[in-house]
Design an enzyme around this catalytic site. Structure first.
Site, PDB file in Angstrom:
ATOM      1  N   GLY A 179       0.775  -1.198   0.042  1.00 40.81           N
ATOM      2  CA  GLY A 179      -0.078   0.014   0.120  1.00 40.81           C
ATOM      3  C   GLY A 179       0.790   1.417   0.049  1.00 40.81           C
ATOM      4  N   GLY A 181       3.097   2.374  -2.126  1.00 40.66           N
ATOM      5  CA  GLY A 181       3.351   2.781  -3.553  1.00 40.66           C
ATOM      6  C   GLY A 181       2.772   4.387  -4.245  1.00 40.66           C
ATOM      7  N   CYS A 184      -0.230   3.368  -6.244  1.00 37.86           N
ATOM      8  CA  CYS A 184      -0.969   2.215  -5.508  1.00 37.86           C
ATOM      9  C   CYS A 184      -2.205   2.795  -4.947  1.00 37.86           C
ATOM     10  CB  CYS A 184      -0.061   1.621  -4.514  1.00 37.86           C
ATOM     11  SG  CYS A 184      -0.959   0.557  -3.347  1.00 37.86           S
TER      12      CYS A 184
HETATM   13  P1  5GP Z   1       6.855   3.451  -5.461  1.00 36.36           P
HETATM   14  O1  5GP Z   1       8.654   3.636  -5.274  1.00 36.36           O
HETATM   15  O2  5GP Z   1       6.374   4.116  -6.529  1.00 36.36           O
HETATM   16  O3  5GP Z   1       6.307   4.355  -4.418  1.00 36.36           O
HETATM   17  O4  5GP Z   1       6.594   2.164  -5.230  1.00 36.36           O
HETATM   18  C1  5GP Z   1       6.836   0.967  -6.076  1.00 36.36           C
HETATM   19  C2  5GP Z   1       6.086  -0.234  -5.758  1.00 36.36           C
HETATM   20  O5  5GP Z   1       4.792   0.068  -5.747  1.00 36.36           O
HETATM   21  C3  5GP Z   1       6.320  -1.561  -6.628  1.00 36.36           C
HETATM   22  O6  5GP Z   1       7.594  -2.037  -6.349  1.00 36.36           O
HETATM   23  C4  5GP Z   1       5.137  -2.248  -6.274  1.00 36.36           C
HETATM   24  O7  5GP Z   1       5.442  -2.943  -5.040  1.00 36.36           O
HETATM   25  C5  5GP Z   1       3.964  -1.200  -5.838  1.00 36.36           C
HETATM   26  N1  5GP Z   1       3.118  -1.145  -6.985  1.00 36.36           N
HETATM   27  C6  5GP Z   1       3.413  -1.150  -8.335  1.00 36.36           C
HETATM   28  N2  5GP Z   1       2.312  -0.827  -8.900  1.00 36.36           N
HETATM   29  C7  5GP Z   1       1.137  -1.157  -7.923  1.00 36.36           C
HETATM   30  C8  5GP Z   1      -0.134  -1.074  -8.099  1.00 36.36           C
HETATM   31  O8  5GP Z   1      -0.686  -0.861  -9.316  1.00 36.36           O
HETATM   32  N3  5GP Z   1      -1.082  -1.662  -7.245  1.00 36.36           N
HETATM   33  C9  5GP Z   1      -0.410  -1.817  -5.975  1.00 36.36           C
HETATM   34  N4  5GP Z   1      -1.225  -1.870  -4.870  1.00 36.36           N
HETATM   35  N5  5GP Z   1       0.915  -1.337  -5.690  1.00 36.36           N
HETATM   36  C10 5GP Z   1       1.793  -1.014  -6.922  1.00 36.36           C
END
Ligand code: 5GP
Length: 344
Positions: A179, A181, A184
């Site tokens: 959660g 991300g 996300c």
């Molecule tokens: P960020 O660095 O962009 O904050 O987070 C990256 C991470 O977000 C990814 O490695 C993956 O675990 C998560 N993530 C990527 N796409 C999605 C999505 O569509 N839904 C959710 N719940 N998590 C995502």
């Protein structure tokens, strides 16, 4: 119903307390780490920052740039033999890339095919949104049985119990984060999640007790957050949004009012589901967002900025190397992280 009353923290809830230091300059800080993995027994050396296996980030051109800094790229699940064959430098960068697979039959078949041809690739990332199912642990075990010498990453989870379970099922490295991300929407769609810094602290403790490692995955918005992940005990920090929006990701470029943007979307967003699976099944809802982010040019500049920030965090707390950062870390809880007066 049970309610846990103790406070759980996000990166934005804390700051590093500065400490007296003998370091002369941030130039002297060593960000390189060497890890030996629990089951594969492989040794890896490099800067333990990873690109997420998301479209526009987990791409071979990104991997070529990150590998120059000895950083790892988790390629998206869509990297099949054809795509990997096109990468002329694969033999140069192989120790800094990971293949990815979900638990679908097609994913596993693709993984097997790629590993038959490119058997020198050492990391396998088995990645599902919810790592809490018994089926998932069994799947990790079956991959471990088939690939005893590969370094297996499995996730995502956010609690010590499931970190231990995945390690006992054969994971060398557990990926932590549900959660947090940037794209996300799980917390909105389902109400499920765990503040990321606390998840990292608790899961790192569980994993280290078993001689395994963790990745702090998601929720970093700035170099300071990357440092906080390491300060909390993460062995690796994985970035999606912070590595998105660059030339090398080859995302869709959008021009609007004289400005350039790049489309970026979550792996469970409508856009990703349409692109890779022909749309969402009726019983599922999208748990990812699609956004336009400001075009950011070459990824090299972003990498240098992140590494500069982490080096500086180390000097502020008196850590001569990244290895010492968590030992030198005292977090102070804050209600205000920075002054936003001139933030646009
Ligand atoms: P960020 O660095 O962009 O904050 O987070 C990256 C991470 O977000 C990814 O490695 C993956 O675990 C998560 N993530 C990527 N796409 C999605 C999505 O569509 N839904 C959710 N719940 N998590 C995502």
């Amino acid at each position: 119903m049970r309610l846990e009353e103790d406070i759980k923290l996000d990166y934005s809830d804390v700051l590093f307390r500065p400490k007296r230091s003998t370091l002369q300059s941030r130039k002297d800080v060593n960000l390189k780490r060497t890890y030996k993995f629990k089951y594969s027994k492989n040794e890896w050396s490099g800067i333990p920052i990873m690109a997420a296996n998301m479209d526009g980030v987990g791409e071979l051109d990104i991997a070529e740039n990150l590998a120059e800094f000895e950083m790892i790229t988790c390629l998206t699940k869509q990297h099949d033999i054809k795509k990997i064959k096109k990468c002329k430098n694969i033999k140069k960068i192989f120790s800094h890339i990971s293949l990815s697979a979900g638990i679908k039959k097609e994913d596993f078949e693709n993984l097997n095919e790629v590993l038959k041809e490119f058997s020198f690739i050492k990391f396998i990332c088995i990645d599902v949104a919810n790592g809490y199912s018994e089926h998932f642990s069994k799947f990790v075990k079956s991959v471990r049985d088939k690939y005893p010498t590969k370094t297996i990453i499995a996730g995502n989870v956010v609690t010590a119990d499931m970190t231990q379970e995945l390690i006992l099922s054969g994971a060398d490295i557990v990926k932590v984060g549900i959660g947090p991300g940037s794209v996300c929407t799980t917390r909105i769609q389902t109400g499920v999640g765990y503040p990321q810094l606390s998840a990292v602290i608790e899961c790192a403790d569980a994993a280290h007790g078993l001689g395994a490692h963790i990745i702090a995955d998601g929720g970093c918005t700035c170099p300071g957050d990357v440092a906080k992940g390491f300060g909390g005990g993460a062995d690796f920090v994985m970035l999606g949004g912070m590595f998105a929006g660059h030339d090398e990701g080859k995302g869709k470029l959008i021009k609007s009012n004289g400005k350039k943007y790049i489309e970026f979307y979550g792996s469970s967003s409508d856009v990703a589901n349409k692109k890779h699976y022909g749309g969402l099944s009726d019983y599922r809802s999208s748990e990812g967002r699609t956004v336009r982010i400001k075009y950011r040019g070459k990824i090299r500049d972003t990498i240098l900025n992140i590494l500069g920030g982490v080096r500086s965090s180390c000097t502020y707390v008196g850590a001569p190397s990244l290895k010492q950062l968590s030992k030198c870390t005292t977090f102070v809880r804050v209600s205000n992280q920075y002054n936003e007066t001139f933030v646009e």
